[in-house]
Scaffold this active site. Structure first.
Site, PDB file in Angstrom:
ATOM      1  N   PRO A   1       0.837  -1.204   0.000  1.00  0.00           N
ATOM      2  CA  PRO A   1       0.000   0.000   0.000  1.00  0.00           C
ATOM      3  C   PRO A   1       0.876   1.259   0.000  1.00  0.00           C
ATOM      4  O   PRO A   1       1.870   1.321   0.697  1.00  0.00           O
ATOM      5  CB  PRO A   1      -0.815  -0.114   1.290  1.00  0.00           C
ATOM      6  N   GLU A   2       0.484   2.210  -0.818  1.00  0.00           N
ATOM      7  CA  GLU A   2       1.245   3.456  -0.936  1.00  0.00           C
ATOM      8  C   GLU A   2       0.338   4.622  -0.569  1.00  0.00           C
ATOM      9  O   GLU A   2      -0.775   4.404  -0.096  1.00  0.00           O
ATOM     10  CB  GLU A   2       1.800   3.566  -2.367  1.00  0.00           C
TER      11      GLU A   2
ATOM     12  N   LYS B   1       4.519   5.700   4.270  1.00  0.00           N
ATOM     13  CA  LYS B   1       3.818   4.424   4.145  1.00  0.00           C
ATOM     14  C   LYS B   1       3.474   3.844   5.507  1.00  0.00           C
ATOM     15  O   LYS B   1       3.282   2.633   5.647  1.00  0.00           O
ATOM     16  CB  LYS B   1       4.656   3.460   3.313  1.00  0.00           C
TER      17      LYS B   1
ATOM     18  N   ARG C   1      11.610  -6.720  -7.653  1.00  0.00           N
ATOM     19  CA  ARG C   1      10.598  -5.706  -7.929  1.00  0.00           C
ATOM     20  C   ARG C   1      10.358  -5.673  -9.428  1.00  0.00           C
ATOM     21  O   ARG C   1      11.305  -5.699 -10.201  1.00  0.00           O
ATOM     22  CB  ARG C   1      11.086  -4.314  -7.501  1.00  0.00           C
TER      23      ARG C   1
END
Ligand SMILES: [Zn+2]
Length: 286
Positions: free
Chosen positions: A2-3, A62, A260
């Protein structure tokens, strides 16, 4: 992970749903909660929180920050890749493995912390600067002016995507939204910051603001009060490798480095070296 957009919506939903409510009981999963929960007060996590009333829920970078009413502690939650909260009636379907449950009454409701990989961390502390990485964060991504953005970005010389996700530069942007911002700015993610022109830096600043503000609104619409969801169906490029770029139709590239994924469009985000952030690219690339 979540950002800023997701956490901003989660904080606003929780502000509406839990502020002023008493924590009747805290339950910790017998196996595993000890990995998720970090009590820095020395007085016990469940012991300190039981009977307390939620006073505020805010976001910083965050992290989600829960403060109690008239108590000195803050609960700082860093969901990392897989952590999330769920509001549910008792006995309601669990959205994943539950590590911590805050039980509330009238109406009976549970605030659950769920994490499929137990990567998230919940710190209870009287001093948030004791929370790892908290004090290292730069200002909020949406709080800086263009002038401040230019000034702050100058010392960062590496690949621009790596700069955007670096919380020391600005707080709140992670892997997914960095891809979206760079696509909106028409900038190749692996271009060095030092090669960006003054105009391109300005383009990036405006793309960042627009992307984060518009995405927060979209998340709000899709998520509603189902804060365990991670709505990303509106993304232009992130996790859309192989699909057509919504702007130019080129197949979207996918490069995996350091576990990533980076998605971008070689058609309208030209230039850059074909390599990952700080390492050789692995996996598919087009
Ligand atoms: Zn394109």
């Amino acid at each position: 992970m979540p950002e800023l957009p997701e956490l901003e919506v989660v904080a606003s939903v929780l502000t509406r749903r839990v502020i002023g409510r008493r924590i009747e009981r805290v339950s910790l999963a017998p196996k595993g909660a000890s990995i998720v929960v970090r009590d820095l007060t020395g007085r016990g996590f469940a012991e300190t929180l039981t009977g307390a009333v939620f006073g505020s829920v805010t976001r910083r970078g965050k992290f989600l920050l829960f403060a109690g009413q008239d108590v000195p502690w803050t609960m700082a939650v860093n969901p990392k890749l897989t952590g999330r909260f769920q509001l549910s009636a008792p006995g309601g379907k669990k959205a994943g493995p539950v590590w911590v449950t805050f039980h509330m009454r009238e109406p009976s409701e549970e605030l659950r912390f769920i994490d499929s990989k137990r990567m998230g961390q919940i710190y209870l502390t009287e001093d948030v600067s004791a929370v790892p990485t908290f004090d290292e964060m730069g200002p909020e991504a949406l709080d800086v002016s263009l002038d401040e953005f230019r000034l702050r970005i100058r010392p960062f010389r590496g690949e621009i995507k790596g700069v955007l996700v670096n919380a020391r530069f600005l707080a709140g942007v992670g892997n997914a939204y960095a891809d979206e911002i760079l696509w909106a700015a028409r900038l190749h993610p692996y271009r060095k910051r030092s090669t960006l022109s003054t105009d391109e830096i300005e383009q990036l600043y405006h793309a960042m603001r627009t992307t984060l503000v518009e995405s927060t609104e979209k998340v709000h619409q899709v998520m509603g009060d189902d804060i365990h969801l991670k709505p990303r169906n509106f993304f232009a490029v992130h996790m859309r490798g192989g699909e057509a770029c919504p702007r130019c139709g080129t197949a979207i590239s996918a490069v995996t480095a350091n576990q990533r994924i980076t998605n971008f469009c070689r058609g309208c985000q030209p230039g850059g070296l074909i390599r990952g952030m700080g390492g050789e690219a692995k996996g598919s690339r087009r």
